[in-house]
Design a protein around this motif. Structure first.
Motif, short mmCIF file in Angstrom:
data_model
loop_
_atom_site.label_atom_id
_atom_site.label_comp_id
_atom_site.label_asym_id
_atom_site.label_seq_id
_atom_site.Cartn_x
_atom_site.Cartn_y
_atom_site.Cartn_z
N ALA A 20 1.16 2.54 2.58
CA ALA A 20 -0.19 2.31 2.04
C ALA A 20 -0.39 3.08 0.73
O ALA A 20 -0.94 2.53 -0.24
CB ALA A 20 -1.24 2.71 3.06
N CYS A 21 0.05 4.32 0.69
CA CYS A 21 -0.10 5.12 -0.53
C CYS A 21 0.74 4.56 -1.67
O CYS A 21 0.28 4.50 -2.82
CB CYS A 21 0.27 6.59 -0.25
N LEU A 22 1.97 4.14 -1.37
CA LEU A 22 2.82 3.52 -2.40
C LEU A 22 2.19 2.24 -2.93
O LEU A 22 2.16 2.02 -4.15
CB LEU A 22 4.21 3.22 -1.83
N GLN A 23 1.69 1.41 -2.02
CA GLN A 23 1.07 0.15 -2.45
C GLN A 23 -0.16 0.41 -3.31
O GLN A 23 -0.35 -0.23 -4.35
CB GLN A 23 0.69 -0.71 -1.24
N MET A 24 -0.99 1.37 -2.90
CA MET A 24 -2.18 1.67 -3.70
C MET A 24 -1.79 2.16 -5.08
O MET A 24 -2.39 1.78 -6.08
CB MET A 24 -3.04 2.72 -2.98
N ARG A 25 -0.79 3.01 -5.14
CA ARG A 25 -0.33 3.54 -6.45
C ARG A 25 0.17 2.39 -7.32
O ARG A 25 -0.11 2.35 -8.52
CB ARG A 25 0.77 4.58 -6.23
N GLN A 26 0.89 1.43 -6.74
CA GLN A 26 1.37 0.27 -7.50
C GLN A 26 0.19 -0.56 -8.02
O GLN A 26 0.21 -1.02 -9.16
CB GLN A 26 2.29 -0.59 -6.64
N GLN A 28 -2.84 0.54 -8.62
CA GLN A 28 -3.50 1.31 -9.68
C GLN A 28 -2.77 1.16 -11.00
O GLN A 28 -3.39 1.06 -12.06
CB GLN A 28 -3.59 2.78 -9.29
N GLN A 29 -1.44 1.17 -10.94
CA GLN A 29 -0.67 1.03 -12.16
C GLN A 29 -0.75 -0.40 -12.70
O GLN A 29 -0.78 -0.61 -13.92
CB GLN A 29 0.79 1.42 -11.90
N ALA A 30 -0.81 -1.38 -11.82
CA ALA A 30 -0.89 -2.77 -12.24
C ALA A 30 -2.29 -3.13 -12.77
O ALA A 30 -2.43 -4.03 -13.60
CB ALA A 30 -0.53 -3.71 -11.09
N PHE A 31 -3.31 -2.44 -12.28
CA PHE A 31 -4.70 -2.73 -12.66
C PHE A 31 -5.38 -1.44 -13.14
O PHE A 31 -6.26 -0.91 -12.48
CB PHE A 31 -5.46 -3.32 -11.48
N PRO A 32 -4.99 -0.95 -14.30
CA PRO A 32 -5.51 0.34 -14.77
C PRO A 32 -7.02 0.34 -15.03
O PRO A 32 -7.63 1.41 -15.08
CB PRO A 32 -4.73 0.59 -16.07
N ARG A 33 -7.63 -0.81 -15.13
CA ARG A 33 -9.09 -0.86 -15.32
C ARG A 33 -9.83 -0.70 -14.01
O ARG A 33 -11.06 -0.71 -13.98
CB ARG A 33 -9.49 -2.16 -15.99
N ARG A 34 -9.10 -0.60 -12.92
CA ARG A 34 -9.69 -0.42 -11.59
C ARG A 34 -9.25 0.93 -11.00
O ARG A 34 -8.70 0.98 -9.91
CB ARG A 34 -9.23 -1.53 -10.65
N VAL A 39 -7.58 3.28 -0.59
CA VAL A 39 -6.95 2.65 0.56
C VAL A 39 -7.34 3.46 1.80
O VAL A 39 -7.43 4.68 1.75
CB VAL A 39 -5.41 2.57 0.40
N SER A 40 -7.58 2.74 2.89
CA SER A 40 -7.92 3.38 4.16
C SER A 40 -6.75 3.25 5.11
O SER A 40 -6.13 2.19 5.20
CB SER A 40 -9.14 2.71 4.80
N THR A 64 4.19 10.08 -3.58
CA THR A 64 3.79 8.75 -4.06
C THR A 64 2.98 8.83 -5.35
O THR A 64 2.78 7.81 -6.01
CB THR A 64 2.95 8.02 -2.99
N GLY A 65 2.50 10.02 -5.69
CA GLY A 65 1.70 10.18 -6.89
C GLY A 65 0.26 9.72 -6.74
O GLY A 65 -0.47 9.59 -7.71
N LEU A 66 -0.17 9.48 -5.50
CA LEU A 66 -1.54 9.03 -5.26
C LEU A 66 -2.47 10.24 -5.16
O LEU A 66 -2.18 11.19 -4.44
CB LEU A 66 -1.63 8.22 -3.96
N SER A 67 -3.55 10.19 -5.91
CA SER A 67 -4.55 11.26 -5.82
C SER A 67 -5.24 11.20 -4.46
O SER A 67 -5.53 10.09 -3.97
CB SER A 67 -5.59 11.09 -6.93
#
Length: 182
Positions: A20-26, A28-34, A39-40, A64-67
């Motif tokens: 989940a953290c990896l997917q969220m990070r991806q 975020q990188q794909a949609f930097p305006r969002r 992720v829950s 994963t680099g997720l805040s």
């Protein structure tokens, strides 16, 4: 329940958290305006009480680099009540990492209201069983309204599960519910 009973849930949960953290990070990188995407992830009772859970969550976020601001952990009432004092200590430690905590399936377990005000949670999630018929049955609507009032008086947000009809969404908006799932 079988994975919880035999302990596999800890391994499954660890994998799920990381995925989940990896997917969220991806995303975020794909949609930097969002950048505010979150992720829950649900934590089982066994995961919550696992001695390494805090270290695992911190390690997963780091790797994963997720805040932590972008991760919400959902904990069920039953998980909290299994060892309430230990759970409160752990939740306080998790809260210090700046992630969001949610009490899942609120109203379906056997939690004590004496613990509710001590829990360092950000939101209560109202179980879908209370939301499904609230547009048809006044007692269901009153119950949801009571939970919303309690949550707001405690400074918590509310998430209602099982919202499938416009009538349900409209009622929840009128009650001041912040989030709906369905």
């Amino acid at each position: 329940p079988l994975a919880e009973e035999n302990g596999l849930i800890v391994h499954i949960g660890r994998w799920m958290l990381r995925a989940a953290c990896l997917q969220m990070r991806q995303w975020q990188q794909a949609f930097p305006r969002r950048p505010a995407l979150t992720v829950s992830v649900n934590l089982s009772a066994r995961q919550l009480l696992h001695p390494e859970i805090l270290a695992e969550i911190r390690r997963t976020l780091r790797e994963t680099g997720l805040s932590p601001r972008h991760l919400k952990l959902e904990i069920t009432e039953s998980a909290m009540m299994e060892n309430a004092e230990r759970a409160i200590e752990l939740l306080e430690a998790l809260k210090r990492t700046r992630l969001k905590l949610m009490l899942d399936d609120f109203g379906t377990g056997y939690s004590s209201l004496s613990y509710l005000h001590r829990l360092p949670i950000d939101a209560l999630k109202v179980d879908r069983s209370f939301v499904m018929h609230m547009h048809e049955r006044a007692e269901d609507c009153s119950f949801v309204e009571t939970i919303v009032d309690l949550a707001h008086k405690l400074g918590r947000e509310v998430v209602c599960e099982g919202v499938e009809l416009p009538e349900q969404a409209a009622l929840l908006r009128s009650l001041g519910v912040e989030y709906a799932q369905g």
